[in-house]
Design a protein around this motif. Structure first.
Motif, PDB file in Angstrom:
ATOM      1  N   GLU A 156      98.562 -54.266 -33.808  1.00 54.96           N
ATOM      2  CA  GLU A 156      98.674 -53.048 -34.612  1.00 54.96           C
ATOM      3  C   GLU A 156     100.031 -53.005 -35.330  1.00 54.96           C
ATOM      4  O   GLU A 156     100.114 -52.562 -36.467  1.00 54.96           O
ATOM      5  CB  GLU A 156      98.388 -51.783 -33.778  1.00 54.96           C
ATOM      6  N   TRP A 203      89.576 -45.994 -22.205  1.00 51.76           N
ATOM      7  CA  TRP A 203      89.332 -45.589 -23.600  1.00 51.76           C
ATOM      8  C   TRP A 203      88.359 -44.431 -23.682  1.00 51.76           C
ATOM      9  O   TRP A 203      87.487 -44.395 -24.568  1.00 51.76           O
ATOM     10  CB  TRP A 203      88.835 -46.777 -24.446  1.00 51.76           C
ATOM     11  N   ARG A 263      89.129 -63.638 -23.294  1.00 50.45           N
ATOM     12  CA  ARG A 263      88.264 -62.484 -23.060  1.00 50.45           C
ATOM     13  C   ARG A 263      86.826 -62.942 -22.823  1.00 50.45           C
ATOM     14  O   ARG A 263      86.216 -63.574 -23.682  1.00 50.45           O
ATOM     15  CB  ARG A 263      88.335 -61.561 -24.277  1.00 50.45           C
ATOM     16  N   GLU A 303      96.197 -43.932 -23.493  1.00 56.56           N
ATOM     17  CA  GLU A 303      96.505 -45.099 -24.306  1.00 56.56           C
ATOM     18  C   GLU A 303      97.525 -44.716 -25.387  1.00 56.56           C
ATOM     19  O   GLU A 303      97.468 -43.612 -25.940  1.00 56.56           O
ATOM     20  CB  GLU A 303      95.238 -45.609 -25.021  1.00 56.56           C
ATOM     21  N   HIS A 304      98.421 -45.659 -25.687  1.00 57.15           N
ATOM     22  CA  HIS A 304      99.309 -45.482 -26.837  1.00 57.15           C
ATOM     23  C   HIS A 304      98.718 -46.265 -27.984  1.00 57.15           C
ATOM     24  O   HIS A 304      98.539 -47.478 -27.885  1.00 57.15           O
ATOM     25  CB  HIS A 304     100.715 -45.934 -26.482  1.00 57.15           C
ATOM     26  N   LYS A 305      98.418 -45.563 -29.056  1.00 54.96           N
ATOM     27  CA  LYS A 305      97.582 -46.151 -30.086  1.00 54.96           C
ATOM     28  C   LYS A 305      98.256 -46.159 -31.455  1.00 54.96           C
ATOM     29  O   LYS A 305      99.211 -45.433 -31.707  1.00 54.96           O
ATOM     30  CB  LYS A 305      96.264 -45.361 -30.190  1.00 54.96           C
ATOM     31  N   MET A 306      97.666 -46.945 -32.341  1.00 58.03           N
ATOM     32  CA  MET A 306      98.119 -47.030 -33.722  1.00 58.03           C
ATOM     33  C   MET A 306      97.912 -45.711 -34.465  1.00 58.03           C
ATOM     34  O   MET A 306      98.682 -45.363 -35.365  1.00 58.03           O
ATOM     35  CB  MET A 306      97.297 -48.126 -34.394  1.00 58.03           C
ATOM     36  N   GLY A 307      96.850 -45.005 -34.118  1.00 55.50           N
ATOM     37  CA  GLY A 307      96.528 -43.763 -34.821  1.00 55.50           C
ATOM     38  C   GLY A 307      95.743 -42.836 -33.918  1.00 55.50           C
ATOM     39  O   GLY A 307      95.764 -43.002 -32.697  1.00 55.50           O
ATOM     40  N   ILE A 308      95.045 -41.892 -34.520  1.00 53.52           N
ATOM     41  CA  ILE A 308      94.373 -40.771 -33.837  1.00 53.52           C
ATOM     42  C   ILE A 308      95.160 -40.354 -32.582  1.00 53.52           C
ATOM     43  O   ILE A 308      94.618 -40.273 -31.481  1.00 53.52           O
ATOM     44  CB  ILE A 308      92.874 -41.039 -33.520  1.00 53.52           C
ATOM     45  N   LYS A 309      96.439 -40.068 -32.826  1.00 54.13           N
ATOM     46  CA  LYS A 309      97.336 -39.773 -31.715  1.00 54.13           C
ATOM     47  C   LYS A 309      97.068 -38.405 -31.106  1.00 54.13           C
ATOM     48  O   LYS A 309      97.464 -38.135 -29.978  1.00 54.13           O
ATOM     49  CB  LYS A 309      98.796 -39.897 -32.168  1.00 54.13           C
ATOM     50  N   ILE A 346      90.599 -47.432 -36.228  1.00 53.58           N
ATOM     51  CA  ILE A 346      89.789 -47.496 -35.009  1.00 53.58           C
ATOM     52  C   ILE A 346      88.300 -47.378 -35.294  1.00 53.58           C
ATOM     53  O   ILE A 346      87.462 -47.882 -34.530  1.00 53.58           O
ATOM     54  CB  ILE A 346      90.230 -46.394 -34.007  1.00 53.58           C
ATOM     55  N   GLU A 387      84.925 -50.375 -19.308  1.00 60.25           N
ATOM     56  CA  GLU A 387      85.809 -50.632 -18.168  1.00 60.25           C
ATOM     57  C   GLU A 387      86.749 -51.770 -18.568  1.00 60.25           C
ATOM     58  O   GLU A 387      86.499 -52.456 -19.560  1.00 60.25           O
ATOM     59  CB  GLU A 387      84.959 -51.006 -16.942  1.00 60.25           C
ATOM     60  N   PRO A 388      87.807 -51.978 -17.801  1.00 56.50           N
ATOM     61  CA  PRO A 388      88.769 -53.000 -18.231  1.00 56.50           C
ATOM     62  C   PRO A 388      88.119 -54.359 -18.509  1.00 56.50           C
ATOM     63  O   PRO A 388      88.473 -55.027 -19.472  1.00 56.50           O
ATOM     64  CB  PRO A 388      89.747 -53.075 -17.059  1.00 56.50           C
ATOM     65  N   PHE A 411      93.861 -51.934 -31.192  1.00 56.47           N
ATOM     66  CA  PHE A 411      94.313 -50.628 -31.683  1.00 56.47           C
ATOM     67  C   PHE A 411      95.400 -50.031 -30.787  1.00 56.47           C
ATOM     68  O   PHE A 411      96.047 -49.059 -31.157  1.00 56.47           O
ATOM     69  CB  PHE A 411      93.114 -49.683 -31.761  1.00 56.47           C
ATOM     70  N   THR A 412      95.583 -50.616 -29.588  1.00 57.96           N
ATOM     71  CA  THR A 412      96.601 -50.071 -28.684  1.00 57.96           C
ATOM     72  C   THR A 412      97.920 -50.805 -28.865  1.00 57.96           C
ATOM     73  O   THR A 412      97.968 -51.952 -29.315  1.00 57.96           O
ATOM     74  CB  THR A 412      96.183 -50.202 -27.206  1.00 57.96           C
ATOM     75  N   GLN A 413      98.977 -50.125 -28.476  1.00 62.18           N
ATOM     76  CA  GLN A 413     100.314 -50.711 -28.618  1.00 62.18           C
ATOM     77  C   GLN A 413     100.626 -51.688 -27.483  1.00 62.18           C
ATOM     78  O   GLN A 413     101.727 -52.232 -27.425  1.00 62.18           O
ATOM     79  CB  GLN A 413     101.353 -49.595 -28.707  1.00 62.18           C
ATOM     80  N   ASP A 414      99.665 -51.936 -26.599  1.00 57.78           N
ATOM     81  CA  ASP A 414      99.860 -52.964 -25.577  1.00 57.78           C
ATOM     82  C   ASP A 414      99.790 -54.363 -26.189  1.00 57.78           C
ATOM     83  O   ASP A 414     100.202 -55.332 -25.555  1.00 57.78           O
ATOM     84  CB  ASP A 414      98.758 -52.865 -24.513  1.00 57.78           C
ATOM     85  N   ARG A 467     100.706 -52.719 -39.339  1.00 60.35           N
ATOM     86  CA  ARG A 467     101.592 -51.690 -39.918  1.00 60.35           C
ATOM     87  C   ARG A 467     102.733 -52.322 -40.697  1.00 60.35           C
ATOM     88  O   ARG A 467     103.058 -51.893 -41.796  1.00 60.35           O
ATOM     89  CB  ARG A 467     102.148 -50.788 -38.812  1.00 60.35           C
TER      90      ARG A 467
END
Lengths: 591, 591
Positions: free
Chosen positions: A424, B197, A317, B251-257, B432, B167-168, A417-420, A428
């Protein structure tokens, strides 16, 4: 990112530091030559990376499914072949007794393999993991008939085992269990009751599941002294008949979603007594102590994977420039690995992980000596250390493993924090390890309330003998003064407990958690000094393996400068006693 | 368990300790009488418990859904009515400017409401939360036309706002953004680029979404000095035409879904410049600083809920007997609240939460003074404290909020890991907050690299003035010696930075994280001394509210004995410098 087993660190630790290269001088471990140990490390590393790791994320997404019609559980699709490969490779038999088809190798190797399995799929590792405890309990306490009936198939992995302890109204306080065992005419027992949170209670990886169940005989006292242990197979081995041990449902959990956590209903299932009536707690502790060490390796395994992932991310990164001038002038920015605060997180992970590995394998090595050394004094001393350090390994490695997995996630920032990314899931999955097989608070109580008192304090005296003996033998020990001061803090804390706990056991309860941490940090300090000393000496003689040997010295510096000083805080906490914790009455809590 | 707003603690803190009962003496806050503040606390508490809390678990289970056909996002079903009630109650307008329909109340009250909203549903709170930052940026930097066009509907909650920064290829390092803005003939700009995000980037709670987008004008420098801020509405306010700002996925996330975290594609969308060209970072920081304080309250809010849940569990769960004899002799065991180690976890939560609340509201109160006090010197001093403490509130409250949520989970043992209890969601949601709006490492760098140097060090001198002024004015201050020693540690650490950082900025980077913690613990120590002092004095005069006042004194004792001593460790860490962190070269990391 492909998992890289920490093979170089393991060889350094086992052969150069701990002396596991001499295990094969012991009759019991004659096969465990350095070459064989090295081969096991490499093969397990390959298995973990090639077979187990690919099942981890899909297992989390797919989870386990319960069918209420058939009361059966389906594990993630990918688990079946991975488990089969694991079994066919003989991994379930590694340190199991030779007479029942085991390989009889040192327990230290089991620790090594556990770490790798848990780095790559904790959920999958739970199935053989719990089986191992069942094997040990049956081997240590079961009758010859029970051993003949069950051990071979459990050791081969053809069957799996469970530990059925917890019930809805009791977890820690097993004296309160309600599951009943009533004798049948044929010597078997009728088991009735409900158990919860049973790992691998029902699943589709094997043909038979062997439950080890705590239950009460008629008229047994209503305390832990009235508990007996029974073996309750899903299918009766002689007839093949389905026993009345059924899964009533699965828990929905924060993590380890590929591990089937079952409600188990024993609806008049047939069981057989393991060991003596009302002596179940002893057999239970055989399983439990093993499981505690394994759970410690879970914490470490997840943390190691988190380290590898976050290191890889930090190298790739690109973001901002180094504070000391561009390090990647051709690129748009420098890799974040150049930033001190990112390095802090990575060093913290690496140094604490390697320290935890050292603590665990030191304990594993002592376990091997305790069962295999010809000298009774050495066996006893080793056993003292194992008993003392078992709760420390369980609690400290899972607390710090979780912390380190969180530091790994933090290195990734939003990506973590993302499942990519796998971080995470590692966080868990790792959360439960601080809880099961006795919460870490219970481990701390075991340490201060039980282990310190055993044999009139001989266990902790053995530890102090090791620590002060090292200082005496090694006048040039790296970070000698820092270590000396840590040992003194541990002595002061131990003395404080010896003075205050007998008068007031709540003082022991108040000090338990910081005391366990203080002991862990001190023993790891001793091991970091040893590792740095060995590394220094080896570097004086040769440039071979220089990166690891140099890294060990820098890592030790980081440990002594930035991690060990926590002990000052812990000692202050301990010595301030219970008063601020116990002063609240009911109306203060939500005032 | 029904959420209980910490109303009694809030009133004690605001009126008895911080002096917010005098805010209405300031012309700007003439309406903010103690009665009104008290009513806001009570009404917000009811709203949180009755309207918001019931949406939390279902929101987590249901999550947000993206439809690629329409590029639209559906939020959890229950959010719609809750959001409507929130808006109708005027909660989005609380501290917004009067001239655009806001209520103009003190910002401290916004902090109070933020905590309650985040205790009961962080995901839902994010929609109005980000809107608030957009309001402030437009109000501070937008043209009169932009303000007239957008502010009223954002303040009323009819529309929501976003912050489109990341950005990415860049998050922290915004100089690297690639989104381009090219001028149109009519004074608007054509915006092209992808943002990731983006909280609330697309959703179905409101009719229009107002994006605040960082982009680069043609020929702008390739650094943060070349960034401009644009307002880009989803629908153009004049024509109602759909603008080309589309959600590309979630985004698919650990939380704050329940919070819609969007990829946003600006496909030649029309935007309008906010403030001056190439001056976008300044406007961005208006949003960011606000968001940082809000995120701090998220950490606290989740931790407060975790405390309430775990306290409730510890009172109900019966397991084992008290070490000082049965406390519930009629029952089968005592509630686990009697056990010292369980109390340690609960006290840690309660004491740290109340300390964090004090730190946040102290900062909020200074924010109000900084904008409303007639005395310029007081305004400046208050502004110094707000600037200095903003990164501290963000980082410390989210780190410790997460830790406390984890302690809450730990009190529940295995139950805490299951989805039958809300703890695991609180932990997942809270993770997060340590990352977004600038990772906590970035907050620490902002503190040591920027805030310490501002105005030649005047910010931190203002803080030391407050701290030492207190010691001088209060010879009987509770825990005076402990506080004095903490202030001395903070002075030593600050002096160490002043000596070392100018020569070598990596030394500042190495010290940043422990320095921020050291400052937080010291300021909270000052506030605990004040709280204990006020409580002591009030108790001398009356028995009214005795449980809270007694609890404050015991809690202060816990803080000074068991939490504050961490500073010894932090100071040692800081003073040991960067060398162990910066010594590794590439081949050491994975040796």
């Amino acid at each position: 990112m492909r998992y890289q087993a920490p093979a170089n660190d393991l060889r350094f630790l086992l052969f150069d530091v701990l002396g596991a290269d001499k295990l094969h001088h012991l009759e019991k471990y004659a096969d465990a030559t350095p070459d064989l140990i090295s081969a096991v490390i490499d093969e397990a590393g390959k298995l973990a990376a090639d077979v187990i790791q690919p099942t981890n994320q899909v297992g989390d997404r797919e989870g386990c499914q319960y069918d209420p019609e058939t009361r059966s559980v389906t594990t993630p699709e990918a688990f079946k072949e991975a488990y089969r490969t694991f079994v066919e490779g003989g991994w379930t038999a590694l340190d199991a007794p030779l007479e029942f088809g085991g390989q009889g190798l040192p327990h230290t190797l089991k620790f090594v393999v556990d770490e790798m399995v848990c780095s790559t799929n904790l959920s999958l590792g739970m199935y053989p993991g719990l089986t191992h405890g069942a094997i040990s309990a049956l081997h240590a306490h079961g009758s010859e008939t029970l051993k003949q009936t069950y051990l071979e198939k459990l050791i081969s992995g053809e069957w799996t085992g469970t530990m059925c302890l917890t019930e809805p109204q009791c977890g820690t306080d097993l004296g309160m269990i309600r599951t009943r065992a009533t004798p049948n005419d044929d010597g078997s027992y009728n088991i009735e009751g409900t158990k919860i949170w049973i790992t691998g209670g029902e699943h589709d990886l094997v043909d038979n599941i062997v439950h080890l169940v705590l239950a009460k005989l008629p008229g047994a006292p209503d305390t832990t002294k009235g508990i007996s242990l029974f073996v309750v197979p899903k299918f009766l081995p002689d007839s093949g008949e389905r026993n009345a041990a059924f899964c009533g449902g699965l828990e929905h959990k924060m993590g380890i979603k590929g591990s089937a956590t079952c409600v188990m209903n024993f609806e008049g299932a047939r069981g057989w007594l393991v060991g003596e009536a009302n002596d179940g707690m002893r057999a239970m502790f055989t399983m439990m102590n093993e499981a505690r060490l394994m759970v410690g390796m879970q914490g470490l395994g997840l943390a190691e994977m988190a380290y590898q992932e976050s290191l890889g991310f930090a190298r790739e990164r690109l973001q901002s420039r180094s504070l000391s001038g561009p390090k990647n002038p051709q690129g748009p920015a420098d890799p974040i690995l150049v930033h001190p605060d990112v390095r802090r997180m990575l060093m913290r992970q690496k140094v604490m992980n390697e320290g935890m590995r050292a603590l665990a394998l030191f304990t594993g090595h002592q376990l091997d000596l305790s069962v295999a050394h010809p000298d009774e004094e050495i066996r006893e001393s080793a056993d003292n250390l194992v008993q003392l350090l078992t709760p420390v390994v369980k609690a400290f490695l899972t607390d710090e493993g979780y912390n380190n997995a969180n530091w790994g996630l933090q290195v990734l920032g939003g990506s973590g924090f993302t499942q990519d990314w796998p971080l995470e899931q590692l966080v868990r999955d790792g959360r439960i390890a601080r809880i099961y097989e006795g919460t870490n608070g219970i481990q701390a109580m075991d340490l201060v309330g039980r282990k310190l008192a055993l044999k009139g304090g001989q266990l902790v005296r053995t530890l102090f003998g090791v620590l002060t003996g090292y200082l005496k033998d090694q006048p040039e020990a790296p970070f000698r003064e820092e270590l000396k001061s840590a040992i003194k803090s541990l002595e002061q804390a131990t003395a404080w407990l010896a003075t205050n706990a007998p008068k007031d056991p709540e003082q022991a309860g108040a000090a338990a958690t910081p005391y366990l941490r203080l002991m862990a940090l001190t023993v790891i300090g001793y091991l970091w000094s040893r590792m740095a000393g060995v590394a220094r000496k080896k570097l004086e003689n040769s440039e071979e393996n220089a990166p690891l040997l140099e890294a060990k010295q820098v890592s030790a510096q980081f440990y002594f400068e930035k991690l060990l000083p926590e002990i000052q805080w812990l000692l202050t906490d301990i010595q301030s006693g219970k008063s601020s914790m116990m002063a609240f009455s009911d109306d203060h809590w939500a005032a």
